[in-house]
Write an enzyme that holds these catalytic residues in place. Sequence first.
Site, PDB file in Angstrom:
ATOM      1  N   ARG A 194       0.864  -1.172   0.000  1.00  0.00           N
ATOM      2  CA  ARG A 194       0.000   0.000   0.000  1.00  0.00           C
ATOM      3  C   ARG A 194       0.905   1.227   0.000  1.00  0.00           C
ATOM      4  O   ARG A 194       2.103   1.124   0.233  1.00  0.00           O
ATOM      5  CB  ARG A 194      -0.859   0.007   1.263  1.00  0.00           C
ATOM      6  CG  ARG A 194      -1.873  -1.125   1.300  1.00  0.00           C
ATOM      7  CD  ARG A 194      -2.822  -0.916   2.482  1.00  0.00           C
ATOM      8  NE  ARG A 194      -3.648  -2.090   2.684  1.00  0.00           N
ATOM      9  CZ  ARG A 194      -4.731  -2.377   1.966  1.00  0.00           C
ATOM     10  NH1 ARG A 194      -5.117  -1.581   0.991  1.00  0.00           N
ATOM     11  NH2 ARG A 194      -5.444  -3.460   2.221  1.00  0.00           N
ATOM     12  N   ALA A 195       0.302   2.391  -0.234  1.00  0.00           N
ATOM     13  CA  ALA A 195       1.078   3.630  -0.215  1.00  0.00           C
ATOM     14  C   ALA A 195       1.767   3.802   1.129  1.00  0.00           C
ATOM     15  O   ALA A 195       1.158   3.559   2.171  1.00  0.00           O
ATOM     16  CB  ALA A 195       0.146   4.808  -0.455  1.00  0.00           C
ATOM     17  N   ILE A 196       3.038   4.149   1.121  1.00  0.00           N
ATOM     18  CA  ILE A 196       3.710   4.528   2.364  1.00  0.00           C
ATOM     19  C   ILE A 196       3.787   6.051   2.401  1.00  0.00           C
ATOM     20  O   ILE A 196       3.167   6.687   3.226  1.00  0.00           O
ATOM     21  CB  ILE A 196       5.101   3.881   2.460  1.00  0.00           C
ATOM     22  CG1 ILE A 196       4.953   2.354   2.474  1.00  0.00           C
ATOM     23  CG2 ILE A 196       5.807   4.337   3.729  1.00  0.00           C
ATOM     24  CD1 ILE A 196       6.249   1.597   2.469  1.00  0.00           C
ATOM     25  N   SER A 198       3.461   7.660  -0.782  1.00  0.00           N
ATOM     26  CA  SER A 198       2.862   8.075  -2.051  1.00  0.00           C
ATOM     27  C   SER A 198       1.349   8.245  -1.920  1.00  0.00           C
ATOM     28  O   SER A 198       0.785   8.041  -0.845  1.00  0.00           O
ATOM     29  CB  SER A 198       3.175   7.034  -3.123  1.00  0.00           C
ATOM     30  OG  SER A 198       2.397   5.877  -2.922  1.00  0.00           O
ATOM     31  N   THR A 202       0.361   0.103  -5.466  1.00  0.00           N
ATOM     32  CA  THR A 202      -0.320  -0.791  -6.407  1.00  0.00           C
ATOM     33  C   THR A 202      -1.465  -1.536  -5.706  1.00  0.00           C
ATOM     34  O   THR A 202      -2.533  -1.738  -6.290  1.00  0.00           O
ATOM     35  CB  THR A 202       0.692  -1.782  -7.012  1.00  0.00           C
ATOM     36  OG1 THR A 202       1.723  -1.032  -7.662  1.00  0.00           O
ATOM     37  CG2 THR A 202       0.030  -2.691  -8.030  1.00  0.00           C
ATOM     38  N   ASP A 255      17.435   5.562   3.494  1.00  0.00           N
ATOM     39  CA  ASP A 255      17.202   4.228   2.963  1.00  0.00           C
ATOM     40  C   ASP A 255      18.575   3.617   2.695  1.00  0.00           C
ATOM     41  O   ASP A 255      19.044   3.595   1.566  1.00  0.00           O
ATOM     42  CB  ASP A 255      16.371   4.346   1.671  1.00  0.00           C
ATOM     43  CG  ASP A 255      15.796   3.005   1.245  1.00  0.00           C
ATOM     44  OD1 ASP A 255      16.072   1.996   1.927  1.00  0.00           O
ATOM     45  OD2 ASP A 255      15.090   2.958   0.226  1.00  0.00           O
ATOM     46  N   LYS A 287      14.234   8.025  -5.855  1.00  0.00           N
ATOM     47  CA  LYS A 287      15.330   7.504  -5.052  1.00  0.00           C
ATOM     48  C   LYS A 287      16.672   7.609  -5.779  1.00  0.00           C
ATOM     49  O   LYS A 287      17.687   7.975  -5.195  1.00  0.00           O
ATOM     50  CB  LYS A 287      15.011   6.041  -4.713  1.00  0.00           C
ATOM     51  CG  LYS A 287      15.529   5.602  -3.379  1.00  0.00           C
ATOM     52  CD  LYS A 287      14.931   4.256  -2.983  1.00  0.00           C
ATOM     53  CE  LYS A 287      13.694   4.420  -2.119  1.00  0.00           C
ATOM     54  NZ  LYS A 287      13.085   3.123  -1.752  1.00  0.00           N
TER      55      LYS A 287
END
Lengths: 501, 501
Positions: A194-196, A198, A202, A255, A287
Amino acid sequence: MLFLKVRLLDIDLLDLVLINPEDIKASQYFPGDRVVLIYKNKEEIGTIYSSTLVNRGEIGITKELAKSLKVKEGELITIKHADKPRSLAYIKKKMDKNKLSKEEIFLIVDEMVNNKLTNIEISAFVTSLYINGMDMDEIEALTIRMAETGEMVEWESLVFDVHSIGGVPGNKYALLTVPIVASAGLKIPKTSSRAITSAAGTADVMEVLTRVDLSIEEIKNVVKETNGCLVWGGALNLAPADDITINVERPLGIDPKPLLLSSVMAKKLAMGVSKLLIDIPIGREVKVKDEKEGNKLAREFIELGERLNITTECALTYGNQPIGRAIGPALEAKEALETLEDPYKGANSLVDKATHLAGILLEMGGIAPAGEGKEVAEELLFRKAHDKFMDIIVAQGGKEVRSEEIEVGKYFIDIVSPKDGYVIELSNNKITKIAKEAGAPNDKKAGVYLNVKVGDKVEKGDLLFTIYSSSEDRLKNAIKLARTLYPIKVEGILIKRIVRF
Amino acid sequence: MLFLKVRLLDIDLLDLVLINPEDIKASQYFPGDRVVLIYKNKEEIGTIYSSTLVNRGEIGITKELAKSLKVKEGELITIKHADKPRSLAYIKKKMDKNKLSKEEIFLIVDEMVNNKLTNIEISAFVTSLYINGMDMDEIEALTIRMAETGEMVEWESLVFDVHSIGGVPGNKYALLTVPIVASAGLKIPKTSSRAITSAAGTADVMEVLTRVDLSIEEIKNVVKETNGCLVWGGALNLAPADDITINVERPLGIDPKPLLLSSVMAKKLAMGVSKLLIDIPIGREVKVKDEKEGNKLAREFIELGERLNITTECALTYGNQPIGRAIGPALEAKEALETLEDPYKGANSLVDKATHLAGILLEMGGIAPAGEGKEVAEELLFRKAHDKFMDIIVAQGGKEVRSEEIEVGKYFIDIVSPKDGYVIELSNNKITKIAKEAGAPNDKKAGVYLNVKVGDKVEKGDLLFTIYSSSEDRLKNAIKLARTLYPIKVEGILIKRIVRF
């Protein structure tokens, strides 16, 4: 050792343990202490806080913790001070710039998964990895253990997968790529998130059309029937340590390379993927900033894949503006469906990306000769992908649906160009922010639809984009934000020429 | 933005914010989100958790948070998503090995003190400092801001102080040093801490004899009257950022050099100290392992002191075994009193350390000529220190007391030597663990009394040490631990000779 009577708390703060202030005073425990809770042969870790919500002699624990301990309200449990986690010495070793052994990395992952490490310790580990890095031996061990400490899926035949790292808004290509590949006879059980940060992951987009929280058994049945699926990985307990580190990486906005690699590959290893395509978008606001960095990352993914026995290829893709025109769960589902229904109507960027990636997978799977994958994919997109997608939707528990049936936010506003000129910039981040302010991804019908892309010529008053929302208030907030952020820049010819240079 | 009615929670988890799961579902907030709570012109930060302990439309906040917001139960407050803390960019800059400007460091400290940084972010900062360090400009800025963001004390005349870094068990020298120095006419308002990982902090020991949680006003009155005091710094809001970083350093078991220096010096700067003596114990089981490291640290303290306008000297002291014979609050208070009552009876290590440090302070204050401080301190110890100490105890709110009146744990056990030989090792850490298992420092009467020190000759059956506790159970646990840990090693002559070599 302290014996206390269980009182259940309905709070989703897993390790919260409440003790009456008088009991704390009389004990050797301090608020903030990590303790082991013991009931029969079960042990769990918690953190003590002082509260009069529980009486003397009682211990307040969350329902989830009680479930893990298999203890009921009113029963007696024992607590004792938790030892320092053993893996702390190895986190320290990484702080001191040393290489960790396989066993040391395994213990760190194990203690993370068993809730023995707090966010303080996990943050120190993540920060150490960011600063001091890991070599490929260490990354391999990290990836393997992350996978092993969760569910591991096995398949009777080869399975394929495609995965994008880093977010480009509107990245709904998988809704096309998966049915194309599946319709060619390759198995592609795609899990997604799921969206983090964003406006739509999808899984959020797919959920507009069908169920996505399938069990592994259900996924196997869907894939058996249709060759493909598009489900939410979060329902599956794949590589749970990955979610734990992400929860620390996200607020820090870092990250670290070892975690970027292990995060993707552990989930694929756990899912039993044999052949994997990684999509690496390149752009100012994603990224990976440039091709050089993209090439390096690709080589690392390929090397790690080899060590894990996953054949891995990478594709560097254009990430400087959204894919397609729709951003937000329902808008994206609608756009994907429209494109499957009639690929001629689809946005170039979406069709191109979806068929390019599908083509590589078809070549990896021996369906298309080298260099001809994209062409074969395009043909499948026109001939078979829509029906295959409908089969997948139905197999996952949904109903066949046409694009015009997808509802989007009933409140909307058109934003027009203030002058004549060319679109010289379209900011991924700003479009995402506006879509989120309008309510995406929780409000599935909220989002942004772009009427222009970079390079388009516009006249004063031409439509640039539309914002949708289910809530009038949220739409107002999104409009306010759009006016501040100015996500699409239109400039006159002169400036356009300089930019072109 | 969400408007909710306040419901007060009695939990000491400061930033806990509870919202009903139904309200969360309908909102744009997720469990774990950091939010700003707004009431009139006040703002505070909290973390959302989902709980049915509050009804729909309610928001559960801790009493302390409500106090900061000046909001009462039943009133409406607003929440919104908290922005990422601005200082995160500078923490990231330190991760990337860059030097931080004064302004950047100030912002990190400010946001830490204003509860804008979570433990995840603070841990990343602490870990970055451990790995990448800071130069003296950065440490100076860190120290100054840590002091400025808390209470700042001013004095009409010069004040002296002595501070030990790193723990040697039984380190009660300040109960002798402060009255010696005060009796010579120098002002020495000593603040100290409670035990963090040790069996007794100076404040815990002093609390056996008198009040230690004095306000700054009260401290000034005590010092005016007696020249000295021995109080708990924790009651004073001195350099609050220091406590925040310590809470993260402790579980990680690291003490990055910049924080070691700023922690000590910020509290001294805030307390208005002009002349400072730092005691740096050297030993296998203390913070500083050898003299070389000790010298380096001493030079850094002195340089930082110069920048802060605090005249600083350092003393490297022997830290390989406990100071004196008593470990634990009441036992240590008793030993200090006995030594003040009759210095001839005091343990050499205690009298020596206390007078050595007092002597340096007397030289720094111009009371004793260079090289004669210790002698003058010894004379004051015999002639004046006991009376001065009684004055301080009374001025802080206690009563005059004799050593024999101090009660220690009524449950005790003598541990004897299993063989003839010499004491070749006495482990600081193991003795501390045993004293803590017996209940120290919460059980003030618990602890360990050493009958031997390293080098002593013992015969089989001779008393090695006694463990005291107020609880029979805890004594049993401590005995069990003592049997496992074997804190005092006795070896025969042969081995002794090898060790001597």
